[in-house]
Design a protein around this motif. Structure first.
Motif, PDB file in Angstrom:
ATOM      1  N   UNK A 102      42.874  -3.571  36.977  1.00  0.00           N
ATOM      2  CA  UNK A 102      43.033  -5.018  36.839  1.00  0.00           C
ATOM      3  C   UNK A 102      43.758  -5.373  35.547  1.00  0.00           C
ATOM      4  N   UNK A 103      43.527  -4.605  34.511  1.00  0.00           N
ATOM      5  CA  UNK A 103      44.261  -4.848  33.263  1.00  0.00           C
ATOM      6  C   UNK A 103      45.757  -4.596  33.475  1.00  0.00           C
ATOM      7  N   UNK A 104      46.083  -3.602  34.290  1.00  0.00           N
ATOM      8  CA  UNK A 104      47.488  -3.357  34.621  1.00  0.00           C
ATOM      9  C   UNK A 104      48.099  -4.546  35.351  1.00  0.00           C
ATOM     10  N   UNK A 105      47.365  -5.148  36.247  1.00  0.00           N
ATOM     11  CA  UNK A 105      47.856  -6.335  36.965  1.00  0.00           C
ATOM     12  C   UNK A 105      48.200  -7.436  35.966  1.00  0.00           C
ATOM     13  N   UNK A 106      47.326  -7.643  35.014  1.00  0.00           N
ATOM     14  CA  UNK A 106      47.546  -8.685  34.005  1.00  0.00           C
ATOM     15  C   UNK A 106      48.789  -8.369  33.173  1.00  0.00           C
ATOM     16  N   UNK A 107      48.906  -7.126  32.710  1.00  0.00           N
ATOM     17  CA  UNK A 107      50.040  -6.752  31.857  1.00  0.00           C
ATOM     18  C   UNK A 107      51.355  -6.884  32.623  1.00  0.00           C
ATOM     19  N   UNK A 108      51.386  -6.419  33.873  1.00  0.00           N
ATOM     20  CA  UNK A 108      52.618  -6.570  34.666  1.00  0.00           C
ATOM     21  C   UNK A 108      52.994  -8.035  34.810  1.00  0.00           C
ATOM     22  N   UNK A 109      52.031  -8.869  35.081  1.00  0.00           N
ATOM     23  CA  UNK A 109      52.294 -10.303  35.252  1.00  0.00           C
ATOM     24  C   UNK A 109      52.846 -10.932  33.984  1.00  0.00           C
ATOM     25  N   UNK A 110      52.198 -10.638  32.868  1.00  0.00           N
ATOM     26  CA  UNK A 110      52.632 -11.233  31.603  1.00  0.00           C
ATOM     27  C   UNK A 110      53.993 -10.692  31.184  1.00  0.00           C
ATOM     28  N   UNK A 111      54.203  -9.385  31.300  1.00  0.00           N
ATOM     29  CA  UNK A 111      55.502  -8.814  30.918  1.00  0.00           C
ATOM     30  C   UNK A 111      56.614  -9.404  31.781  1.00  0.00           C
ATOM     31  N   UNK A 112      56.345  -9.599  33.063  1.00  0.00           N
ATOM     32  CA  UNK A 112      57.322 -10.228  33.954  1.00  0.00           C
ATOM     33  C   UNK A 112      57.615 -11.651  33.482  1.00  0.00           C
ATOM     34  N   UNK A 113      56.566 -12.410  33.230  1.00  0.00           N
ATOM     35  CA  UNK A 113      56.742 -13.805  32.820  1.00  0.00           C
ATOM     36  C   UNK A 113      57.521 -13.918  31.510  1.00  0.00           C
ATOM     37  N   UNK A 114      57.302 -12.985  30.604  1.00  0.00           N
ATOM     38  CA  UNK A 114      57.983 -13.027  29.310  1.00  0.00           C
ATOM     39  C   UNK A 114      59.377 -12.408  29.342  1.00  0.00           C
ATOM     40  N   UNK A 115      59.681 -11.704  30.438  1.00  0.00           N
ATOM     41  CA  UNK A 115      60.956 -10.989  30.489  1.00  0.00           C
ATOM     42  C   UNK A 115      60.967  -9.808  29.530  1.00  0.00           C
ATOM     43  N   UNK A 116      59.803  -9.239  29.290  1.00  0.00           N
ATOM     44  CA  UNK A 116      59.660  -8.085  28.392  1.00  0.00           C
ATOM     45  C   UNK A 116      59.860  -6.816  29.211  1.00  0.00           C
ATOM     46  N   UNK A 117      61.124  -6.519  29.530  1.00  0.00           N
ATOM     47  CA  UNK A 117      61.432  -5.498  30.534  1.00  0.00           C
ATOM     48  C   UNK A 117      61.106  -4.087  30.084  1.00  0.00           C
ATOM     49  N   UNK A 118      61.225  -3.789  28.822  1.00  0.00           N
ATOM     50  CA  UNK A 118      60.824  -2.468  28.350  1.00  0.00           C
ATOM     51  C   UNK A 118      59.334  -2.243  28.567  1.00  0.00           C
ATOM     52  N   UNK A 119      58.532  -3.207  28.158  1.00  0.00           N
ATOM     53  CA  UNK A 119      57.081  -3.117  28.372  1.00  0.00           C
ATOM     54  C   UNK A 119      56.755  -3.123  29.862  1.00  0.00           C
ATOM     55  N   UNK A 120      57.469  -3.932  30.618  1.00  0.00           N
ATOM     56  CA  UNK A 120      57.230  -3.987  32.065  1.00  0.00           C
ATOM     57  C   UNK A 120      57.419  -2.604  32.678  1.00  0.00           C
ATOM     58  N   UNK A 121      58.534  -1.958  32.360  1.00  0.00           N
ATOM     59  CA  UNK A 121      58.833  -0.644  32.938  1.00  0.00           C
ATOM     60  C   UNK A 121      57.760   0.383  32.561  1.00  0.00           C
ATOM     61  N   UNK A 122      57.357   0.376  31.307  1.00  0.00           N
ATOM     62  CA  UNK A 122      56.306   1.292  30.858  1.00  0.00           C
ATOM     63  C   UNK A 122      55.032   1.057  31.663  1.00  0.00           C
ATOM     64  N   UNK A 123      54.710  -0.206  31.879  1.00  0.00           N
ATOM     65  CA  UNK A 123      53.450  -0.533  32.533  1.00  0.00           C
ATOM     66  C   UNK A 123      53.508  -0.446  34.054  1.00  0.00           C
ATOM     67  N   UNK A 124      54.703  -0.360  34.640  1.00  0.00           N
ATOM     68  CA  UNK A 124      54.780  -0.009  36.066  1.00  0.00           C
ATOM     69  C   UNK A 124      54.234   1.405  36.229  1.00  0.00           C
ATOM     70  N   UNK A 125      54.682   2.295  35.374  1.00  0.00           N
ATOM     71  CA  UNK A 125      54.151   3.672  35.399  1.00  0.00           C
ATOM     72  C   UNK A 125      52.649   3.668  35.140  1.00  0.00           C
ATOM     73  N   UNK A 126      52.238   2.886  34.158  1.00  0.00           N
ATOM     74  CA  UNK A 126      50.813   2.797  33.843  1.00  0.00           C
ATOM     75  C   UNK A 126      49.997   2.271  35.009  1.00  0.00           C
ATOM     76  N   UNK A 127      50.535   1.277  35.709  1.00  0.00           N
ATOM     77  CA  UNK A 127      49.825   0.714  36.861  1.00  0.00           C
ATOM     78  C   UNK A 127      49.630   1.772  37.940  1.00  0.00           C
TER      79      UNK A 127
END
Length: 131
Positions: free
Chosen positions: A59-84
């Motif tokens: 569930x924490x991964x869901x939150x991080x993906x959502x926030x990174x997407x909303x912020x356009x933080x694509x480096x963090x988003x990509x890292x956290x796709x793997x994490x998810x």
């Protein structure tokens, strides 16, 4: 809990979510300038937040993906796709997160997130095909 224990616990979580390979690569980039920052995020984000009992890592991964997407933080988003994925999410569940994000964060952000996620999935598949 002392700072060393918080750091050690955070590093265990960081490695479990992001993988040893990613953390080793990131750790190799630690300098005198960013070292304190890396220690801080390992203690606070990876231990104090990710290890709280209120939500499982998935569930924490869901939150991080959502926030990174909303912020356009694509480096963090990509890292956290793997994490998810490491936290038990499926590609279809990640797709659903991005569909939801499109409504609340905007279609352009979600459109780009789909492209980034697909690229990460392709990288993972290519890595799995290597001998």
């Amino acid at each position: 809990m002392d700072e060393k224990t918080r750091y050690d616990n955070g590093m265990k979580t960081r490695r479990a979510v992001l993988s040893d390979t990613y953390v080793d690569k990131a750790s190799a980039g630690v300098t005198a300038f960013n070292g304190e920052w890396q220690e801080f995020i390992t203690r606070t984000a990876w231990n104090d937040i990710w290890n709280r009992p209120g939500l499982p890592r998935r569930e924490r991964s869901i939150i991080v993906l959502s926030i990174a997407c909303a912020l356009g933080a694509w480096g963090e988003f990509r890292i956290h796709v793997r994490g998810a994925l490491n936290n038990g999410m499926t590609k279809d569940e990640i797709k659903e997160v991005l569909m939801q994000a499109a409504i609340y964060a905007g279609v352009p952000a979600a459109n780009h997130a789909f492209k980034e996620a697909a690229s990460v999935f392709a990288e993972i598949e290519a890595e799995a095909d290597k001998p």
